[in-house]
Write an enzyme that holds these catalytic residues in place. Structure first.
Site: not given
Length: 358
Positions: A174, A255-257
């Site tokens: 991720d 929320l990295r995406a």
């Protein structure tokens, strides 16, 4: 004691100039786009390239490094130690002379270049963590016994892996900004074009590279111009709303995406010389942002809901009581397992044990 200075790097001229031209790559449009976006904005967190052997993963990494003349290609060996990666501090010198003696590692050497990690899925998790931390922050900090040293480490991280040799932990996957999944090519025309290009390069690298000199120079100029344009592009509310909706629909964790998708869309807009970031830019980078984040969830869901193989199902059906009204795990028989058929072996000539004397 804290010392924060830039560390000298190796000479960029040491980068091999006989690499296969980036502009000559055939059938790798998605990989080329992901690498260019990471070159424009190294803060994306790198590119994870997954695919079988012989799909030009390392060739593409070397080709990208040549487009970054201020840096070089640095390869992390599979058996490298953490000290070789992040560098070392000489504590004895610090205690004796009051000065920090820092021996730079591969992260310092890769500054403003490309750090290539082949078979990243086979590295220890601690090394992958250090790689991803530096790739995301652009800084490397080494601490030992109260002494620390920091230096700039802005590089394009390219990690490659063959999924047949093992997977990365989901938490590490991720943290890679983008992912491209390569597949074997079964189009005869594309295969022929790839092989012909490779044979021509091997036969006369100088002439082959000269034929792509103009396109290579154009790529260098586009990357430079895109980096200059990047800070001028802003995210409006409509763009934020679209990105949120796309990530929610993909059911990603955290929320990295969202953050990577916005930055990747901005890098693409800068690469294209656009005046503003559009929804189209977002949609164009969404797959590379979501592939590895959505894939884990889909795989897990499929595994949880997949039916057992026919032979296993037949055995299970034949061993369950026909009049059973409750299934194992339901309320009332929590933890109960269905009976299983156990094989028996008839042993001849068994001598009975003598009875114990009381």
């Amino acid at each position: 004691m804290n010392v924060s200075t830039d560390t000298p790097r190796g000479d960029a001229s040491s980068t091999a100039r006989t690499s296969f031209p980036f502009a000559a790559l055939v059938g790798q449009a998605s990989l080329q786009q992901a690498l260019l976006l990471a070159a424009i904005d190294p803060g994306l967190g790198g590119v994870l390239v997954s695919g079988p052997r012989g799909t030009a993963k390392s060739t593409a990494a070397r080709a990208l490094a040549e487009l970054l003349p201020e840096g070089e290609l640095v390869t992390l060996p599979l058996g490298a130690s953490e000290e070789r990666l992040i560098g070392t501090l000489d504590i004895e010198t610090a205690l004796r002379d009051g000065a920090v003696k820092f021996s730079p590692g591969l992260l310092a050497k890769a500054h403003r270049g490309v750090l290539y990690v082949d078979e990243v899925n086979l590295l220890p998790d601690s090394l992958v963590d250090a790689l991803l931390d530096a790739a995301a922050s652009g800084m490397n900090t080494v601490e030992r016994d109260g002494v620390s040293h920091s230096h700039a480490a802005s590089f394009v991280l390219i990690g490659t892996m063959n999924p047949q040799e093992g997977e990365l932990r989901p938490q590490l996957v991720d943290r890679f900004g983008l992912m491209v999944e390569l597949e074997n090519c079964f189009d005869p025309n594309v295969r022929q074009a790839i092989v012909k290009a490779r044979l021509a390069f091997d036969a006369d690298p100088r002439a082959f590279r000269a034929s792509y000199a103009t396109q290579q120079a154009a790529y260098v100029q586009r990357i430079h111009a895109a980096r200059e344009r990047l800070p001028q592009l802003a995210f409006d509310d409509a763009l934020h709303e679209h990105v949120s909706r796309v990530c929610i629909d993909a059911a990603v964790d955290g929320l990295r995406a969202d953050l990577v998708m916005l930055r990747a869309a901005r890098a693409l807009a800068a690469l294209e010389g656009a005046a503003a970031i559009t929804v189209g830019h977002v949609d164009h980078v969404a797959e590379a942002v979501l592939r590895h984040r959505r894939l884990n969830r889909e795989t897990d869901t499929h595994a949880r809901h997949a039916s057992p193989p026919p032979a296993q199902q037949e055995t299970r059906d034949s061993t369950e009581a026909p009049d059973a009204k409750t299934k194992p795990g339901s309320e009332g028989d929590w933890g109960q397992l269905p009976p299983e058929v156990a094989g028996t072996i008839h042993v001849k000539g068994v001598i009975p044990l003598p009875a114990k004397k009381r």
